[in-house]
Design a protein around this motif. Structure first.
Motif, PDB file in Angstrom:
ATOM      1  N   ALA A  76       0.831  -1.205   0.000  1.00  0.00           N
ATOM      2  CA  ALA A  76       0.000   0.000   0.000  1.00  0.00           C
ATOM      3  C   ALA A  76       0.866   1.256   0.000  1.00  0.00           C
ATOM      4  O   ALA A  76       0.582   2.221  -0.721  1.00  0.00           O
ATOM      5  N   VAL A  77       1.932   1.240   0.800  1.00  0.00           N
ATOM      6  CA  VAL A  77       2.852   2.381   0.830  1.00  0.00           C
ATOM      7  C   VAL A  77       3.515   2.566  -0.532  1.00  0.00           C
ATOM      8  O   VAL A  77       3.625   3.689  -1.050  1.00  0.00           O
ATOM      9  N   LEU A  78       3.953   1.470  -1.151  1.00  0.00           N
ATOM     10  CA  LEU A  78       4.584   1.547  -2.470  1.00  0.00           C
ATOM     11  C   LEU A  78       3.615   2.111  -3.505  1.00  0.00           C
ATOM     12  O   LEU A  78       3.999   2.952  -4.337  1.00  0.00           O
ATOM     13  N   LEU A  79       2.350   1.688  -3.466  1.00  0.00           N
ATOM     14  CA  LEU A  79       1.366   2.180  -4.429  1.00  0.00           C
ATOM     15  C   LEU A  79       1.140   3.681  -4.260  1.00  0.00           C
ATOM     16  O   LEU A  79       1.001   4.414  -5.246  1.00  0.00           O
ATOM     17  N   LEU A  80       1.114   4.149  -3.026  1.00  0.00           N
ATOM     18  CA  LEU A  80       0.971   5.597  -2.791  1.00  0.00           C
ATOM     19  C   LEU A  80       2.172   6.354  -3.342  1.00  0.00           C
ATOM     20  O   LEU A  80       2.024   7.442  -3.918  1.00  0.00           O
ATOM     21  N   LEU A  81       3.359   5.803  -3.161  1.00  0.00           N
ATOM     22  CA  LEU A  81       4.557   6.446  -3.697  1.00  0.00           C
ATOM     23  C   LEU A  81       4.529   6.493  -5.221  1.00  0.00           C
ATOM     24  O   LEU A  81       4.976   7.471  -5.842  1.00  0.00           O
ATOM     25  N   LEU A  82       3.985   5.443  -5.843  1.00  0.00           N
ATOM     26  CA  LEU A  82       3.880   5.428  -7.302  1.00  0.00           C
ATOM     27  C   LEU A  82       2.884   6.478  -7.794  1.00  0.00           C
ATOM     28  O   LEU A  82       3.103   7.119  -8.825  1.00  0.00           O
ATOM     29  N   VAL A  83       1.775   6.644  -7.054  1.00  0.00           N
ATOM     30  CA  VAL A  83       0.809   7.690  -7.412  1.00  0.00           C
ATOM     31  C   VAL A  83       1.468   9.061  -7.311  1.00  0.00           C
ATOM     32  O   VAL A  83       1.300   9.925  -8.189  1.00  0.00           O
ATOM     33  N   GLU A  84       2.228   9.269  -6.245  1.00  0.00           N
ATOM     34  CA  GLU A  84       2.953  10.534  -6.073  1.00  0.00           C
ATOM     35  C   GLU A  84       3.935  10.743  -7.226  1.00  0.00           C
ATOM     36  O   GLU A  84       4.076  11.853  -7.749  1.00  0.00           O
ATOM     37  N   ARG A  85       4.593   9.686  -7.644  1.00  0.00           N
ATOM     38  CA  ARG A  85       5.552   9.780  -8.745  1.00  0.00           C
ATOM     39  C   ARG A  85       4.856  10.130 -10.059  1.00  0.00           C
ATOM     40  O   ARG A  85       5.339  10.951 -10.844  1.00  0.00           O
ATOM     41  N   MET A  86       3.694   9.510 -10.319  1.00  0.00           N
ATOM     42  CA  MET A  86       3.026   9.697 -11.605  1.00  0.00           C
ATOM     43  C   MET A  86       2.299  11.034 -11.699  1.00  0.00           C
ATOM     44  O   MET A  86       2.249  11.641 -12.764  1.00  0.00           O
ATOM     45  N   LEU A  87       1.720  11.492 -10.599  1.00  0.00           N
ATOM     46  CA  LEU A  87       0.933  12.727 -10.645  1.00  0.00           C
ATOM     47  C   LEU A  87       1.770  13.972 -10.390  1.00  0.00           C
ATOM     48  O   LEU A  87       1.570  15.002 -11.029  1.00  0.00           O
ATOM     49  N   ASN A  88       2.715  13.895  -9.467  1.00  0.00           N
ATOM     50  CA  ASN A  88       3.497  15.074  -9.089  1.00  0.00           C
ATOM     51  C   ASN A  88       4.931  15.026  -9.597  1.00  0.00           C
ATOM     52  O   ASN A  88       5.715  15.931  -9.305  1.00  0.00           O
ATOM     53  N   ARG A  89       5.260  13.975 -10.336  1.00  0.00           N
ATOM     54  CA  ARG A  89       6.610  13.812 -10.901  1.00  0.00           C
ATOM     55  C   ARG A  89       7.687  13.853  -9.821  1.00  0.00           C
ATOM     56  O   ARG A  89       8.817  14.277 -10.063  1.00  0.00           O
ATOM     57  N   LYS A  90       7.332  13.402  -8.621  1.00  0.00           N
ATOM     58  CA  LYS A  90       8.290  13.388  -7.531  1.00  0.00           C
ATOM     59  C   LYS A  90       8.800  11.978  -7.328  1.00  0.00           C
ATOM     60  O   LYS A  90       8.055  11.087  -6.942  1.00  0.00           O
ATOM     61  N   MET A  91      10.077  11.766  -7.588  1.00  0.00           N
ATOM     62  CA  MET A  91      10.659  10.434  -7.518  1.00  0.00           C
ATOM     63  C   MET A  91      10.949  10.058  -6.074  1.00  0.00           C
ATOM     64  O   MET A  91      11.623  10.802  -5.361  1.00  0.00           O
ATOM     65  N   PRO A  92      10.418   8.916  -5.592  1.00  0.00           N
ATOM     66  CA  PRO A  92      10.744   8.481  -4.222  1.00  0.00           C
ATOM     67  C   PRO A  92      12.231   8.204  -4.092  1.00  0.00           C
ATOM     68  O   PRO A  92      12.908   7.862  -5.066  1.00  0.00           O
ATOM     69  N   SER A  93      12.750   8.343  -2.892  1.00  0.00           N
ATOM     70  CA  SER A  93      14.172   8.085  -2.683  1.00  0.00           C
ATOM     71  C   SER A  93      14.474   6.606  -2.884  1.00  0.00           C
ATOM     72  O   SER A  93      13.656   5.730  -2.584  1.00  0.00           O
ATOM     73  N   ALA A  94      15.651   6.341  -3.421  1.00  0.00           N
ATOM     74  CA  ALA A  94      16.047   4.959  -3.690  1.00  0.00           C
ATOM     75  C   ALA A  94      16.118   4.147  -2.402  1.00  0.00           C
ATOM     76  O   ALA A  94      15.771   2.961  -2.375  1.00  0.00           O
ATOM     77  N   THR A  95      16.556   4.794  -1.318  1.00  0.00           N
ATOM     78  CA  THR A  95      16.654   4.094  -0.031  1.00  0.00           C
ATOM     79  C   THR A  95      15.284   3.672   0.464  1.00  0.00           C
ATOM     80  O   THR A  95      15.106   2.542   0.947  1.00  0.00           O
ATOM     81  N   ALA A  96      14.296   4.575   0.347  1.00  0.00           N
ATOM     82  CA  ALA A  96      12.938   4.251   0.798  1.00  0.00           C
ATOM     83  C   ALA A  96      12.350   3.104  -0.023  1.00  0.00           C
ATOM     84  O   ALA A  96      11.742   2.178   0.527  1.00  0.00           O
ATOM     85  N   LEU A  97      12.536   3.162  -1.345  1.00  0.00           N
ATOM     86  CA  LEU A  97      12.024   2.092  -2.201  1.00  0.00           C
ATOM     87  C   LEU A  97      12.673   0.753  -1.862  1.00  0.00           C
ATOM     88  O   LEU A  97      12.008  -0.282  -1.803  1.00  0.00           O
ATOM     89  N   PHE A  98      13.980   0.779  -1.634  1.00  0.00           N
ATOM     90  CA  PHE A  98      14.686  -0.461  -1.317  1.00  0.00           C
ATOM     91  C   PHE A  98      14.170  -1.053  -0.016  1.00  0.00           C
ATOM     92  O   PHE A  98      13.921  -2.270   0.077  1.00  0.00           O
ATOM     93  N   ALA A  99      13.995  -0.208   1.011  1.00  0.00           N
ATOM     94  CA  ALA A  99      13.504  -0.686   2.309  1.00  0.00           C
ATOM     95  C   ALA A  99      12.100  -1.277   2.175  1.00  0.00           C
ATOM     96  O   ALA A  99      11.792  -2.328   2.755  1.00  0.00           O
TER      97      ALA A  99
END
Length: 316
Positions: A76-99
């Protein structure tokens, strides 16, 4: 899979605005499904912890519910980050994605092993009722669950460190070895054990149903394994085929959402299976959730404490 989050995140960089909106809607629906699944597994965990007497067997069910909750939470957290990436063009940090990937991989891997342990444990109680009742180690369930959590953590860490996105796409030697290891564990050890144990339970149900009603817990296990076999197992096979370039026709982001939806369905289905199996047939909605689950696991307690149990009679 370890690389699924990064692949889907990077794939969105090459999608147009229309695709971003479509994928955002798909991700939001997946997020809502995760919430329902988390609620169901939280209720199961609460009931098994505070409302139902702990048994050798319900320890596995409790740990499976926790593993499914962990997976759904971080997906669920990953899906929210993907929505943020697609709508606001804000790339999640690599460390957060890895964790996040490490933890949700850990959840789905541990859940798969717990389901195997549940199937094998019940199968052993059927095939060897005297050993199970008299000689089975007292703390076997707790010890086994501890080992499963440890193996799940190691499996997830190795998968993510040895085979990150770059190594997955490049097909490095180390990543290939990790993929082969995961494939062997999944398709040579775990799934055959699930299938064989479920087949034995189906045989027991078929042979005892003429004499007495089979325990509800048998039906719950079989339905849970069937859901896994039609949802997670094919998706893990597809990821393996994707790595070995067996097909390349589907876009990475579409492939990610398809496989994620199937695994969300698997991790969310178990609480509904317990309620469905344990509900009162004469009541339209089956009464309370606690009562339904008590009926499912009551048979387990009866089998373990009763001298003339259904399991023993079925083997005569």
């Amino acid at each position: 899979m370890a690389e699924s989050g990064n692949i889907s995140s990077n794939a969105t960089q090459h999608s147009n605005n229309s695709d971003h909106i479509t994928y955002s809607v798909v991700a939001c629906v997946g997020f809502i499904l995760c919430l329902f699944g988390m609620l169901g597994n939280a209720i199961v965990s609460w009931i098994l912890t505070f409302k139902i007497k702990r048994t050798k067997y319900t320890v596995y069910i409790l740990n499976l519910a926790i593993a499914d909750f962990i997976y759904l939470l971080f997906v669920a957290v990953l899906l929210l980050l993907l929505v943020e990436r697609m709508l606001n063009r804000k790339m999640p940090s690599a460390t957060a994605l890895f964790a996040i990937e490490v933890i949700y991989d850990f959840g789905i891997s541990a859940g798969m092993i717990f389901l195997t342990a549940i199937s094998v444990e019940r199968c052993l109680s059927v095939l060897y009722p005297i050993w199970y009742k008299c000689y089975r180690p007292k703390h076997l369930s707790t010890f086994t669950c501890g080992l499963i959590w440890l193996f799940g953590v190691l499996w997830s860490l190795l998968d993510n460190f040895i085979c990150p996105e770059e190594s997955f796409l490049a097909g490095t030697k180390d990543c290939t070895g990790m993929q082969i290891f995961s494939t062997v564990v999944t398709f040579v050890i775990l799934i055959p054990l699930m299938f064989l144990s479920s087949f034995i339970l189906i045989y027991i149900i078929k042979t005892t149903s003429k004499k007495s009603r089979p325990p509800k817990i048998y039906l719950a296990i079989i339905m849970t394994v069937v859901v896994f076999l039609i949802s997670v197992a094919p998706m893990r096979l597809l990821w393996t085929l994707l790595y070995f370039k067996a097909f390349t026709s589907m876009s990475a982001v579409t492939f990610f959402f398809v496989t994620t939806y199937f695994t969300i369905f698997n991790s969310s289905a178990n609480p509904f299976i317990y309620f469905f199996v344990g509900r009162h047939r004469k009541k339209r909605f089956g009464g309370s959730i606690t009562a339904a689950m008590s009926r499912v696991f009551k048979d387990d307690e009866t089998e373990q404490t009763s001298d003339g149990n259904t399991t023993s009679s079925s083997m005569n």
